[in-house]
Motif scaffolding. Sequence first.
Motif, PDB file in Angstrom:
ATOM      1  N   ASN A 270       0.848  -1.185   0.000  1.00 28.80           N
ATOM      2  CA  ASN A 270       0.000   0.000   0.000  1.00 28.80           C
ATOM      3  C   ASN A 270       0.890   1.244   0.000  1.00 28.80           C
TER       4      ASN A 270
ATOM      5  N   THR B 127      -0.468   4.546   0.528  1.00 23.06           N
ATOM      6  CA  THR B 127      -1.154   5.711   1.107  1.00 23.06           C
ATOM      7  C   THR B 127      -0.536   6.140   2.422  1.00 23.06           C
TER       8      THR B 127
ATOM      9  N   ASP C 234      -4.711   0.572   6.147  1.00 22.99           N
ATOM     10  CA  ASP C 234      -4.663   0.156   4.745  1.00 22.99           C
ATOM     11  C   ASP C 234      -3.476  -0.769   4.494  1.00 22.99           C
TER      12      ASP C 234
ATOM     13  N   VAL D 217      -3.909  -4.571   3.013  1.00 25.91           N
ATOM     14  CA  VAL D 217      -3.216  -5.045   1.802  1.00 25.91           C
ATOM     15  C   VAL D 217      -2.353  -6.255   2.134  1.00 25.91           C
TER      16      VAL D 217
ATOM     17  N   ARG E  43      -8.564  -2.709  -5.482  1.00 22.18           N
ATOM     18  CA  ARG E  43      -9.524  -1.602  -5.398  1.00 22.18           C
ATOM     19  C   ARG E  43     -10.932  -2.152  -5.110  1.00 22.18           C
TER      20      ARG E  43
ATOM     21  N   PHE F  13     -11.235  -3.249  -1.442  1.00 19.42           N
ATOM     22  CA  PHE F  13     -11.488  -2.135  -0.539  1.00 19.42           C
ATOM     23  C   PHE F  13     -12.971  -1.778  -0.540  1.00 19.42           C
TER      24      PHE F  13
ATOM     25  N   ARG G 103     -14.149  -0.002   2.694  1.00 22.33           N
ATOM     26  CA  ARG G 103     -12.972   0.830   2.904  1.00 22.33           C
ATOM     27  C   ARG G 103     -12.787   1.749   1.707  1.00 22.33           C
ATOM     28  N   LYS G 104     -11.981   2.773   1.894  1.00 15.66           N
ATOM     29  CA  LYS G 104     -11.662   3.685   0.803  1.00 15.66           C
ATOM     30  C   LYS G 104     -10.177   3.616   0.523  1.00 15.66           C
ATOM     31  N   ILE G 105      -9.831   3.634  -0.742  1.00 18.82           N
ATOM     32  CA  ILE G 105      -8.426   3.635  -1.144  1.00 18.82           C
ATOM     33  C   ILE G 105      -8.178   4.853  -2.017  1.00 18.82           C
ATOM     34  N   GLU G 106      -7.155   5.606  -1.672  1.00 17.76           N
ATOM     35  CA  GLU G 106      -6.878   6.855  -2.376  1.00 17.76           C
ATOM     36  C   GLU G 106      -6.090   6.641  -3.656  1.00 17.76           C
TER      37      GLU G 106
ATOM     38  N   ASP H 132      -3.816   3.393  -6.149  1.00 17.51           N
ATOM     39  CA  ASP H 132      -3.572   1.962  -6.363  1.00 17.51           C
ATOM     40  C   ASP H 132      -2.416   1.458  -5.514  1.00 17.51           C
ATOM     41  N   VAL H 133      -2.481   0.169  -5.197  1.00 16.31           N
ATOM     42  CA  VAL H 133      -1.354  -0.449  -4.494  1.00 16.31           C
ATOM     43  C   VAL H 133      -0.151  -0.477  -5.427  1.00 16.31           C
TER      44      VAL H 133
END
Length: 459
Positions: free
Chosen positions: A81, A83, A88, A92, A375, A378, A383-386, A388-389
């Motif tokens: 991850n 972020t 998060d 991941v 994505r 999440f 959950r929210k992901i800002e 991409d991994v």
Amino acid sequence: MKDFINKFPNGLELQRITTLNKYKELYENNQYSIFGVHDIIKNQYKDVKDLMYLAHAIPARISEFYGDFVQGDTARLLINNTTGVKNDDEFVAQIVYENDLKEKIYDYAVEQSEFGYVVLLGYVDENSFFKIDAAPQDQYFPQADGSVIFATYKADPNDNTHKRLLLLTQHYKIEGGNVVIERQAFETNEKGVATKTIGLDIFSTLLGKTLNPTDTIEGLDELPIRQIDNGKRAKWGFGKSDYHDITPQLAEINERATHSSTQLLKNLDAKMVLPKSMFNEDGKAKYTEAYAMENTNEVEPKYIINSNPLLTETREHIMFELKMVSFLTGVPMFELLKGSMPERVEGLRMQLFSAVRKTDTKRAKIKRGIMDMFRIGFKMTNRKIEQDVEIKFGDVLPTDDLLSAETEATKVRSGLSSRKSAIKRLENLDDTQADDEMKQIANEDRIAGVADTTVPPTV
């Protein structure tokens, strides 16, 4: 509910299943069932059951070669991850661990090569873990409207002949901003086409879990499914198998090798020509495999041998076909034949240029598919992901560590790179690991009394 009776699977879908089964047989080296041999070869055996068919496991070698190349060094494979949020990072890491994701990349790459595509399906299990499964290619039926049908066939437990199949369809589609899964069960005809609707209870018993006619995944506005192709999609909407272009060569290599082997079987145990005087009155000789000469002149005993020069030509022809396989697949000859390879890394890179480029394409497709699944994971767990991994593969080929270190040192000295970036590239570290390494280096330099040259002197 979609009308499946006498319509699913349709003719083109059945044709695709047949092709997929052919690729599976090639990978498992059951090549005689696909190619067979010419009648000229069969006729040289009194009983066809005695036929020796030489199947070369070239398809499996090609797919496993690319499986190794795509996966690379698992110790240098990073899925992180980016972020900076601790929860998060943990989520991941949990997905990677629970799904054995680093190890499964090899499986994805093998199937990508074998069938031309691999299909990922995401779901949340009973333990609230997000799981990623590779769905069987012959159960995957994308529809023109963007929806997807998964078809599962099971033997009818009430059929004593064990020939009749039952069909379960799970139709994934988007309705009202949510994913809806509709399930139906059918009896089928001999081709596997749905003919009559039945209850879901029989499949609930067969699969050992309760199946609802309809399930809704709230808040998920995209299908939890990703099709990872093997390069560009062909006209049917799927990637092309690495076996597609080489099937003529595979058939020819196997048949010519089988033909040569048949000739050797017939002629290695050579028969003899003997003078007639060496036979008894009853026409029998001491040799069980001998022929009498009809002329009165005595002849010198000798073996009857097959000196057909085309046997040598056949071996050269097989080598030519192997070179064509190498050309079409990108797999070098020394990998197909396990011959000697270049001694230096630079020479190896030149020999494997085509394979490395093809590997990069395969990796890019797999990488995009896995990033999409994260994505989706999440979203499915609220959950929210800002962003991409991060997925970083190791180098396909072995590297010269000394040369790499000298190159990075030159970059740092000339101001073309920071020490942190150099450490990340050399050791395949993420930002956190690189920061920890920098601190450790600084502490060791302080203890050793070495000045930190990265800090300018105070005037």
